[in-house]
Design a protein around this motif. Structure first.
Motif, PDB file in Angstrom:
ATOM      1  N   GLN A  40       0.818  -1.174   0.202  1.00  9.14           N
ATOM      2  CA  GLN A  40       0.006  -0.091   0.039  1.00  9.14           C
ATOM      3  C   GLN A  40       0.875   1.088   0.117  1.00  9.14           C
ATOM      4  O   GLN A  40       0.427   2.242  -0.662  1.00  9.14           O
ATOM      5  CB  GLN A  40      -0.921   0.073   1.293  1.00  9.14           C
ATOM      6  N   LEU A  41       1.960   1.130   0.952  1.00  8.68           N
ATOM      7  CA  LEU A  41       2.917   2.548   0.885  1.00  8.68           C
ATOM      8  C   LEU A  41       3.564   2.742  -0.510  1.00  8.68           C
ATOM      9  O   LEU A  41       3.646   3.754  -0.700  1.00  8.68           O
ATOM     10  CB  LEU A  41       3.833   2.358   2.002  1.00  8.68           C
ATOM     11  N   GLU A  42       3.968   1.549  -1.085  1.00  5.79           N
ATOM     12  CA  GLU A  42       4.527   1.861  -2.362  1.00  5.79           C
ATOM     13  C   GLU A  42       3.708   2.196  -3.371  1.00  5.79           C
ATOM     14  O   GLU A  42       4.157   2.982  -4.212  1.00  5.79           O
ATOM     15  CB  GLU A  42       5.181   0.087  -2.638  1.00  5.79           C
ATOM     16  N   GLU A  43       2.418   1.830  -3.615  1.00  5.11           N
ATOM     17  CA  GLU A  43       1.424   2.462  -4.300  1.00  5.11           C
ATOM     18  C   GLU A  43       1.138   3.831  -4.207  1.00  5.11           C
ATOM     19  O   GLU A  43       1.318   4.520  -5.053  1.00  5.11           O
ATOM     20  CB  GLU A  43       0.023   1.592  -4.155  1.00  5.11           C
ATOM     21  N   MET A  44       1.255   4.287  -2.743  1.00  2.00           N
ATOM     22  CA  MET A  44       1.215   5.667  -2.417  1.00  2.00           C
ATOM     23  C   MET A  44       2.298   6.586  -3.062  1.00  2.00           C
ATOM     24  O   MET A  44       1.985   7.596  -3.663  1.00  2.00           O
ATOM     25  CB  MET A  44       0.887   5.893  -0.955  1.00  2.00           C
ATOM     26  N   GLN A  45       3.503   5.723  -2.693  1.00  2.00           N
ATOM     27  CA  GLN A  45       4.819   6.390  -3.245  1.00  2.00           C
ATOM     28  C   GLN A  45       4.913   6.851  -4.793  1.00  2.00           C
ATOM     29  O   GLN A  45       5.257   7.660  -5.293  1.00  2.00           O
ATOM     30  CB  GLN A  45       5.683   5.810  -2.580  1.00  2.00           C
ATOM     31  N   GLU A  46       4.161   5.770  -5.411  1.00  2.00           N
ATOM     32  CA  GLU A  46       4.319   5.613  -6.795  1.00  2.00           C
ATOM     33  C   GLU A  46       3.499   6.822  -7.466  1.00  2.00           C
ATOM     34  O   GLU A  46       3.683   7.730  -8.272  1.00  2.00           O
ATOM     35  CB  GLU A  46       3.733   4.445  -7.371  1.00  2.00           C
ATOM     36  N   LEU A  47       2.159   7.087  -6.936  1.00  2.00           N
ATOM     37  CA  LEU A  47       1.308   8.302  -7.203  1.00  2.00           C
ATOM     38  C   LEU A  47       1.885   9.468  -6.623  1.00  2.00           C
ATOM     39  O   LEU A  47       1.784  10.416  -7.568  1.00  2.00           O
ATOM     40  CB  LEU A  47      -0.116   7.880  -6.799  1.00  2.00           C
ATOM     41  N   SER A  48       2.555   9.517  -5.798  1.00  2.00           N
ATOM     42  CA  SER A  48       2.938  10.824  -5.078  1.00  2.00           C
ATOM     43  C   SER A  48       4.535  11.300  -5.514  1.00  2.00           C
ATOM     44  O   SER A  48       4.718  12.525  -5.500  1.00  2.00           O
ATOM     45  CB  SER A  48       3.124  10.776  -3.408  1.00  2.00           C
ATOM     46  N   GLY A  49       5.323  10.314  -5.758  1.00  2.00           N
ATOM     47  CA  GLY A  49       6.649  10.629  -6.243  1.00  2.00           C
ATOM     48  C   GLY A  49       7.676  10.283  -5.390  1.00  2.00           C
ATOM     49  O   GLY A  49       8.916  10.274  -5.513  1.00  2.00           O
ATOM     50  N   SER A  50       7.130  10.450  -3.930  1.00  2.00           N
ATOM     51  CA  SER A  50       8.245  10.223  -2.821  1.00  2.00           C
ATOM     52  C   SER A  50       7.635   9.834  -1.597  1.00  2.00           C
ATOM     53  O   SER A  50       6.591  10.064  -1.396  1.00  2.00           O
ATOM     54  CB  SER A  50       9.278  11.568  -2.699  1.00  2.00           C
ATOM     55  N   TYR A  51       8.385   9.150  -0.715  1.00  7.23           N
ATOM     56  CA  TYR A  51       7.832   8.768   0.827  1.00  7.23           C
ATOM     57  C   TYR A  51       7.932  10.063   1.357  1.00  7.23           C
ATOM     58  O   TYR A  51       7.174  10.161   2.374  1.00  7.23           O
ATOM     59  CB  TYR A  51       8.896   7.901   1.203  1.00  7.23           C
ATOM     60  N   GLU A  52       8.826  11.096   1.285  1.00  8.97           N
ATOM     61  CA  GLU A  52       8.803  12.109   1.880  1.00  8.97           C
ATOM     62  C   GLU A  52       7.563  13.064   1.851  1.00  8.97           C
ATOM     63  O   GLU A  52       7.148  13.461   2.836  1.00  8.97           O
ATOM     64  CB  GLU A  52      10.135  13.143   1.776  1.00  8.97           C
ATOM     65  N   SER A  53       6.977  12.934   0.627  1.00 12.80           N
ATOM     66  CA  SER A  53       5.882  13.625   0.729  1.00 12.80           C
ATOM     67  C   SER A  53       4.599  13.060   1.356  1.00 12.80           C
ATOM     68  O   SER A  53       3.534  13.656   1.809  1.00 12.80           O
ATOM     69  CB  SER A  53       5.306  13.659  -0.903  1.00 12.80           C
ATOM     70  N   LEU A  54       4.840  11.903   1.838  1.00 15.15           N
ATOM     71  CA  LEU A  54       3.652  11.147   2.556  1.00 15.15           C
ATOM     72  C   LEU A  54       3.962  11.299   4.166  1.00 15.15           C
ATOM     73  O   LEU A  54       3.301  10.878   4.881  1.00 15.15           O
ATOM     74  CB  LEU A  54       3.843   9.893   2.067  1.00 15.15           C
TER      75      LEU A  54
END
Length: 117
Positions: A40-54
């Motif tokens: 789930q986190l990897e899917e969010m990162q793919e859409l957002s472009g970075s883990y930092e943005s999350l």
């Protein structure tokens, strides 16, 4: 995909959910009772472009752990978000291929406009 990651004990998240007037197609996931998976986190990162943005830099633990003085990498952000739900900036709204992160007025207005199209 229509999904919202939120915290049911967070008044701001609950207010936003009411404000969005969601249809029944949306899946709501309380991140405290149902932990975020790596996938789930990897899917969010793919859409957002970075883990930092999350990553929430307003989290109490962020200050307690003195992370603002640490030189965090993308791997660190991912680790901390998976380690403790409080590090995910909330809510995270996923609507088709769009992602909206956090509770700023601008973000929520954009989410509302996109969802109601």
């Amino acid at each position: 995909m229509k999904k919202i990651y939120y915290l049911k004990t967070c008044n701001t998240c609950l207010r936003i959910l009411n404000e969005l007037q969601l249809d029944s197609d949306f899946v709501l996931q309380d991140i405290k009772s149902e932990a975020i998976t790596v996938k789930q986190l990897e899917e969010m990162q793919e859409l957002s472009g970075s883990y930092e943005s999350l990553f929430s830099k307003r989290a109490k633990l962020y200050k307690e752990m003195d992370l603002k003085n640490a030189n965090l990498t993308e791997a660190d952000y991912k680790h901390y978000i998976l380690d403790h739900y409080t590090f995910l900036k909330r809510p995270v709204i996923i609507f088709d291929k769009h992602i909206f992160i956090g509770n700023s007025k601008k973000t929520i207005a954009l989410a509302k406009a996109t969802i109601s199209e």
